[in-house]
Motif scaffolding. Structure first.
Motif, short mmCIF file in Angstrom:
data_model
loop_
_atom_site.label_atom_id
_atom_site.label_comp_id
_atom_site.label_asym_id
_atom_site.label_seq_id
_atom_site.Cartn_x
_atom_site.Cartn_y
_atom_site.Cartn_z
N LEU A 1 0.86 -1.18 0.00
CA LEU A 1 0.00 0.00 0.00
C LEU A 1 0.90 1.23 0.00
N ASP A 2 0.88 1.98 -1.09
CA ASP A 2 1.70 3.18 -1.19
C ASP A 2 0.81 4.38 -1.53
N LEU A 3 0.55 5.19 -0.51
CA LEU A 3 -0.23 6.42 -0.67
C LEU A 3 0.64 7.64 -0.37
N SER A 4 1.94 7.48 -0.46
CA SER A 4 2.87 8.53 -0.06
C SER A 4 2.82 9.73 -1.00
N CYS A 5 3.26 10.86 -0.44
CA CYS A 5 3.45 12.10 -1.20
C CYS A 5 2.18 12.56 -1.90
N ASN A 6 1.13 12.64 -1.13
CA ASN A 6 -0.13 13.21 -1.58
C ASN A 6 -0.51 14.31 -0.61
N MET A 7 -1.78 14.62 -0.52
CA MET A 7 -2.27 15.61 0.43
C MET A 7 -3.40 14.99 1.26
N LEU A 8 -3.27 13.71 1.58
CA LEU A 8 -4.28 13.02 2.37
C LEU A 8 -4.27 13.57 3.79
N SER A 9 -5.45 13.63 4.40
CA SER A 9 -5.57 14.20 5.74
C SER A 9 -6.43 13.30 6.60
N GLY A 10 -6.56 13.70 7.85
CA GLY A 10 -7.37 12.93 8.78
C GLY A 10 -6.58 11.79 9.39
N PRO A 11 -7.26 10.96 10.17
CA PRO A 11 -6.57 9.88 10.88
C PRO A 11 -6.27 8.68 9.99
N ILE A 12 -5.33 7.87 10.43
CA ILE A 12 -5.08 6.58 9.81
C ILE A 12 -6.21 5.66 10.26
N PRO A 13 -6.96 5.05 9.35
CA PRO A 13 -8.07 4.20 9.77
C PRO A 13 -7.57 2.95 10.52
N PRO A 14 -8.09 2.68 11.71
CA PRO A 14 -7.70 1.48 12.44
C PRO A 14 -7.96 0.19 11.66
N ASN B 1 2.21 13.12 3.73
CA ASN B 1 0.82 13.55 3.64
C ASN B 1 0.53 14.54 4.76
N ARG B 2 -0.73 14.68 5.11
CA ARG B 2 -1.15 15.56 6.21
C ARG B 2 -1.98 14.77 7.21
N LEU B 3 -1.58 13.53 7.44
CA LEU B 3 -2.33 12.66 8.35
C LEU B 3 -2.20 13.14 9.78
N THR B 4 -3.29 13.05 10.53
CA THR B 4 -3.34 13.56 11.90
C THR B 4 -3.81 12.47 12.84
N GLY B 5 -3.72 12.76 14.13
CA GLY B 5 -4.19 11.84 15.15
C GLY B 5 -3.14 10.80 15.50
N PRO B 6 -3.52 9.83 16.33
CA PRO B 6 -2.56 8.83 16.78
C PRO B 6 -2.34 7.72 15.76
N ILE B 7 -1.25 7.00 15.93
CA ILE B 7 -1.01 5.78 15.17
C ILE B 7 -1.91 4.71 15.81
N PRO B 8 -2.84 4.13 15.07
CA PRO B 8 -3.75 3.16 15.68
C PRO B 8 -3.03 1.92 16.19
N PRO B 9 -3.30 1.50 17.42
CA PRO B 9 -2.66 0.29 17.94
C PRO B 9 -3.03 -0.95 17.15
N GLU B 10 -4.15 -0.93 16.44
CA GLU B 10 -4.57 -2.07 15.62
C GLU B 10 -3.56 -2.41 14.53
N LEU B 11 -2.72 -1.46 14.17
CA LEU B 11 -1.71 -1.73 13.15
C LEU B 11 -0.68 -2.75 13.62
N GLY B 12 -0.65 -3.01 14.92
CA GLY B 12 0.22 -4.06 15.45
C GLY B 12 -0.24 -5.46 15.05
N ASN B 13 -1.41 -5.59 14.43
CA ASN B 13 -1.91 -6.88 13.95
C ASN B 13 -1.34 -7.26 12.59
N MET B 14 -0.62 -6.36 11.96
CA MET B 14 -0.11 -6.59 10.61
C MET B 14 1.20 -7.37 10.67
N THR B 15 1.09 -8.64 11.00
CA THR B 15 2.25 -9.46 11.34
C THR B 15 3.22 -9.71 10.19
N GLN B 16 2.82 -9.46 8.96
CA GLN B 16 3.71 -9.66 7.81
C GLN B 16 4.44 -8.37 7.41
#
Length: 148
Positions: A30-43, A59-74
């Motif tokens: 998943l590569d969404l880099s170097c855009n103007m995306l905003s708001g939180p990272i969806p859990p 980007n312009r992403l805001t808010g916390p890093i969702p802890p659910e991203l720790g499920n991405m074991t690969q």
């Protein structure tokens, strides 16, 4: 049709990251880099358990890093630098034992570096510069630095 790579980097895309991306179970990159995306990272991105590279930097992403991203074991590459993320580095990221590269530089992250981030046995790079982190360097990093 199953998409294994979603690469939209280097455009002028705006708005939030669509939650539906978290339902793309076959997604490996998943590569969404170097855009103007905003708001939180969806859990819901934590559901991408087969994804091994995520680039959300520049980007312009805001808010916390969702802890659910720790499920991405690969996950091998997790690049979040140059956003407006806040909060702390979630200790759940320590479950990403196959992580090679974690880059959260140039955000507004605070607090300590979680001790268990050192459990990422394949980690080659941890970039946290340009934040407001505090506390001590985790002991496992100190041992690694001493052996160099």
């Amino acid at each position: 049709m199953q998409v294994s790579t979603l690469s939209l980097q280097g455009n002028k895309l705006t708005g939030h990251i669509p939650h539906v991306i978290g339902l793309m179970q076959a997604l490996t990159i998943l590569d969404l880099s170097c855009n103007m995306l905003s708001g939180p990272i969806p859990p819901v991105l934590g559901n991408l358990t087969f994804t091994n590279k995520i680039y959300l930097n520049g980007n312009r992403l805001t808010g916390p890093i969702p802890p659910e991203l720790g499920n991405m074991t690969q996950l091998h590459y997790f690049v979040l630098n140059d956003n407006l993320l806040s909060g702390s580095i979630p200790p759940e990221l320590g479950k990403l034992t196959d992580l090679f590269d974690l880059n959260v530089a140039n955000n507004n992250l605070e607090g300590p570096i979680p001790d268990n981030i050192s459990s990422c046995k394949n980690r080659n790079s941890l970039n946290v510069h340009g934040n407001k982190l505090n506390g001590t360097i985790p002991r496992a990093f100190a041992i690694f630095l001493k052996s160099m």
